[in-house]
Design an enzyme around this catalytic site. Structure first.
Site, mmCIF file in Angstrom:
data_model
loop_
_atom_site.group_PDB
_atom_site.id
_atom_site.type_symbol
_atom_site.label_atom_id
_atom_site.label_comp_id
_atom_site.label_asym_id
_atom_site.label_seq_id
_atom_site.Cartn_x
_atom_site.Cartn_y
_atom_site.Cartn_z
ATOM 1 N N GLY A 120 -5.521 4.545 -2.445
ATOM 2 C CA GLY A 120 -4.253 4.764 -1.743
ATOM 3 C C GLY A 120 -3.067 4.511 -2.657
ATOM 4 N N ASP A 121 -1.862 4.791 -2.124
ATOM 5 C CA ASP A 121 -0.614 4.576 -2.865
ATOM 6 C C ASP A 121 -0.537 5.395 -4.150
ATOM 7 O OD1 ASP A 121 0.063 2.657 -0.907
ATOM 8 O OD2 ASP A 121 -1.217 1.208 -1.924
ATOM 9 N N LYS B 133 1.079 10.389 -2.477
ATOM 10 C CA LYS B 133 0.734 11.624 -1.750
ATOM 11 C C LYS B 133 1.955 12.146 -0.987
ATOM 12 C CE LYS B 133 -2.472 9.281 0.312
ATOM 13 N NZ LYS B 133 -2.490 8.068 -0.496
ATOM 14 N N GLY C 204 1.939 4.422 4.342
ATOM 15 C CA GLY C 204 3.379 4.365 4.053
ATOM 16 C C GLY C 204 3.691 5.446 3.036
ATOM 17 N N HIS C 205 3.951 6.654 3.506
ATOM 18 C CA HIS C 205 4.181 7.783 2.594
ATOM 19 C C HIS C 205 5.668 7.914 2.299
ATOM 20 C CE1 HIS C 205 0.130 9.840 3.753
ATOM 21 N NE2 HIS C 205 0.000 8.609 3.299
ATOM 22 N N THR D 229 -4.054 -4.311 6.794
ATOM 23 C CA THR D 229 -2.608 -4.264 6.996
ATOM 24 C C THR D 229 -2.207 -4.929 8.315
ATOM 25 O OG1 THR D 229 -2.793 -2.117 8.081
ATOM 26 C CG2 THR D 229 -2.397 -2.086 5.713
ATOM 27 N N GLN E 152 -4.196 6.970 2.891
ATOM 28 C CA GLN E 152 -5.070 6.081 2.104
ATOM 29 C C GLN E 152 -5.703 6.866 0.945
ATOM 30 O OE1 GLN E 152 -5.641 5.842 5.820
ATOM 31 N NE2 GLN E 152 -3.845 4.572 5.590
ATOM 32 N N THR F 208 3.516 -3.047 4.137
ATOM 33 C CA THR F 208 3.438 -4.503 4.335
ATOM 34 C C THR F 208 4.267 -5.293 3.335
ATOM 35 O OG1 THR F 208 1.536 -4.622 2.883
ATOM 36 C CG2 THR F 208 1.073 -4.320 5.232
ATOM 37 N N ARG G 265 3.288 -6.202 0.531
ATOM 38 C CA ARG G 265 2.401 -7.051 -0.287
ATOM 39 C C ARG G 265 2.387 -6.569 -1.739
ATOM 40 N NH1 ARG G 265 -3.328 -6.834 2.662
ATOM 41 N NH2 ARG G 265 -2.678 -4.680 2.992
ATOM 42 N N ARG H 227 0.863 -5.223 -4.952
ATOM 43 C CA ARG H 227 -0.405 -4.513 -5.163
ATOM 44 C C ARG H 227 -1.099 -5.040 -6.406
ATOM 45 N NH1 ARG H 227 2.741 1.022 -4.350
ATOM 46 N NH2 ARG H 227 2.862 1.039 -2.092
ATOM 47 N N SER I 175 3.256 9.205 -11.657
ATOM 48 C CA SER I 175 3.786 7.974 -12.253
ATOM 49 C C SER I 175 3.488 7.821 -13.740
ATOM 50 C CB SER I 175 3.233 6.737 -11.516
ATOM 51 O OG SER I 175 3.524 6.796 -10.159
ATOM 52 N N VAL J 125 6.970 12.751 -12.998
ATOM 53 C CA VAL J 125 7.628 11.813 -13.920
ATOM 54 C C VAL J 125 8.621 10.888 -13.205
ATOM 55 C CG1 VAL J 125 7.309 13.222 -15.995
ATOM 56 C CG2 VAL J 125 9.327 13.603 -14.563
HETATM 57 P P1 IMP Z 1 -6.618 -1.338 7.353
HETATM 58 O O1 IMP Z 1 -6.525 0.127 7.118
HETATM 59 O O2 IMP Z 1 -5.352 -1.956 7.837
HETATM 60 O O3 IMP Z 1 -7.798 -1.681 8.213
HETATM 61 O O4 IMP Z 1 -6.910 -2.056 5.944
HETATM 62 C C1 IMP Z 1 -8.147 -1.910 5.255
HETATM 63 C C2 IMP Z 1 -7.928 -1.853 3.756
HETATM 64 O O5 IMP Z 1 -7.279 -0.641 3.419
HETATM 65 C C3 IMP Z 1 -7.045 -2.962 3.219
HETATM 66 O O6 IMP Z 1 -7.479 -3.286 1.912
HETATM 67 C C4 IMP Z 1 -5.669 -2.321 3.149
HETATM 68 O O7 IMP Z 1 -4.829 -2.931 2.205
HETATM 69 C C5 IMP Z 1 -6.067 -0.923 2.718
HETATM 70 N N1 IMP Z 1 -5.089 0.102 3.133
HETATM 71 C C6 IMP Z 1 -4.901 0.602 4.361
HETATM 72 N N2 IMP Z 1 -3.955 1.537 4.370
HETATM 73 C C7 IMP Z 1 -3.533 1.653 3.099
HETATM 74 C C8 IMP Z 1 -2.571 2.498 2.450
HETATM 75 O O8 IMP Z 1 -1.921 3.357 3.059
HETATM 76 N N3 IMP Z 1 -2.421 2.311 1.101
HETATM 77 C C9 IMP Z 1 -3.165 1.412 0.406
HETATM 78 N N4 IMP Z 1 -4.076 0.610 0.969
HETATM 79 C C10 IMP Z 1 -4.263 0.729 2.303
#
Ligand code: IMP
Length: 436
Positions: free
Chosen positions: A12-13, A16, A40-41, A128, A224, A301, A303, A305, A331, A414
């Site tokens: 993820g991240d 996209k 979080g797009h 999350t 994701q 969140t 948080r 990464r 990136s 870029v």
């Molecule tokens: P959940 O989707 O909230 O159940 O989280 C499960 C795992 O997927 C955790 O490690 C989250 O940090 C990760 N995760 C869920 N959605 C995303 C996203 O959009 N980007 C990156 N990691 C994600």
């Protein structure tokens, strides 16, 4: 006319949102097929940053039909906030439609998830905390699931909710020692959001099938990434949906032969949030440096990464499982000024070398990365307009990534903005509408 899936090839991240936004300006339909408010797009243009959780990134193009399809889980409160935020910024939402079959994240899902994660302590998933897993679990359990169509039908809701709430209240009290939820309060909250969301809820399958039959250009926006797929990712440290390209069929009702292309989105390095194996992870100053340069903090969140180098076994697996036609490399500007950059070409696990992702994903906890080092590139490349503007060592990096995934790089990104998107020769062939 193309139907294109945009899929994350890491954890993820990968940016996209940016790619979907760029494509959507030339698309008739933009479709979300999996996940929910965990996503979080980010879309950046005209000096504004928009973070989308459930609403397709294509919503900024007023001509694009935006569908939130069956495979999503939706928190009505969060969705109302998202809709409100976009409306306040002048974004038109008349093209937004939400599937009546998408599932509703109910208040107990978030409570149970928080309690479970706390109880698991060191063994937690690091979710999350948006109620994603418990909501998908109810979908699989069936009798305890609430769908968007139920939310807007108060008679159905009043019949459905009491036995489910009784079940959850018993669990909250007996297993987690938590306070029970009040039935009237839950129903009143549902009623408030149902009124707000009702105009958007309907039959997205019919809209999508009509669009496909009419040959409309469609982009399927995965959320994701492949390594967070419930079946194909690093289970149990995954999300509970199907981000992979096949998920676009599961989550919308289109058949596999209605999809023409799959574009894999790859960040030039790797990041992951939450717990779970990450063989190429960096630590200490090296990690902080890359995290700060890439502003690697969760869009949902906040948080920090975890960050590390590219992982070839993961990428070649993702290329295969998604049948990617081409990839976009994101990136690359963040890696500027690193004297060398690395790609893990294999893992050493218990003395044996693996170039392929082991199907027992728990072995990744023991994996020592075998890195290959490449010359880095220097200078500010965020204003580059074509491949010719990029340094030779970055060209070599692009070529190495193409070898790893056995597919061409169509786009090199870029920076976060729309105009920081370079189409390669392969990209011009695959996505000719982007070069006009
Ligand atoms: P959940 O989707 O909230 O159940 O989280 C499960 C795992 O997927 C955790 O490690 C989250 O940090 C990760 N995760 C869920 N959605 C995303 C996203 O959009 N980007 C990156 N990691 C994600």
């Amino acid at each position: 006319m193309p139907a294109i899936v945009v899929v994350g090839m890491q954890w993820g991240d990968e940016a996209k949102g940016k790619i979907v936004d760029v494509l959507s300006r030339h698309m008739d339909v933009c479709v979300r097929y999996n996940g929910g408010p965990n996503a979080g797009h980010k879309v950046v243009f005209d000096g504004q940053t928009h973070v989308h959780h459930v609403i397709p990134a294509g919503i900024h193009n007023p001509g694009t039909l935006c569908l939130v399809c069956d495979g999503l889980v939706i928190d009505p409160k969060e969705l109302s906030v998202e809709i409100d935020g976009l409306r306040k910024r002048g974004v038109r939402l008349d093209n937004l439609h939400i599937s009546q079959s998408a599932h509703v994240i109910m208040p107990w899902h978030k409570m149970v998830e928080r309690a479970e994660e706390t109880k698991l302590a060191e063994g937690k998933i690091g979710t999350t905390l948006r109620g994603i897993g418990p909501c998908y679990a109810d979908k699989a359990r069936r009798w305890s699931a609430v769908r968007m169509g139920d939310l807007v039908n108060l008679d159905v809701l009043r019949t459905k909710v009491p036995p489910i709430l009784q079940h959850y209240n018993a669990m909250l009290a007996c297993v987690y020692g938590a306070e029970p939820l009040e039935l009237d309060a839950v129903l009143a909250e549902c009623e408030t959001y149902a009124k707000e969301l009702a105009p958007y809820i309907g039959d997205t399958q019919a809209l999508l099938q009509d669009a496909v039959d009419a040959g409309k250009r469609t982009v399927f926006e995965g959320s994701q990434g492949t390594m967070l797929d419930l079946d194909q990712g690093t289970f149990p440290f995954v999300s509970s949906s199907h981000p992979i390209a096949g998920g676009a069929c599961l989550g919308t009702g289109v058949g596999p032969r209605d999809i023409n292309e799959v574009i894999g989105v790859v960040k030039a390095y790797t990041s992951r949030v939450g717990e779970g194996p990450f063989p190429t992870e960096l630590h200490g100053d090296a990690a902080s440096n890359l995290r700060e340069k890439g502003r690697e903090y969760g869009s949902t969140t906040g948080r920090p990464r975890r960050v590390g180098w590219l992982d070839a076994p993961c990428l070649s697996f993702a290329a295969r499982v998604n049948s990617v036609s081409a990839i976009t490399l994101q990136s690359v500007d963040v890696l500027s000024d690193f004297p060398t950059v690395k790609i893990c070409r294999a893992y050493r696990i218990n003395g044996k070398e693996y170039t392929r992702l082991p199907s027992d994903r728990s072995l990744l906890n023991l994996a020592e990365p075998v890195f290959e080092e490449f010359e880095g590139w220097t200078g500010d490349i965020t204003g580059a307009k074509s491949m010719a503007d990029l340094p030779a060592s970055l060209h070599s990096y692009v070529a190495t990534v193409e070898k790893v995934v056995s597919a061409p790089v169509a786009i090199v990104s870029v920076g976060p903005g729309r105009d920081q998107t370079i189409l390669t020769d392969a990209g011009k062939k695959l996505l000719p509408f982007l070069s006009v």
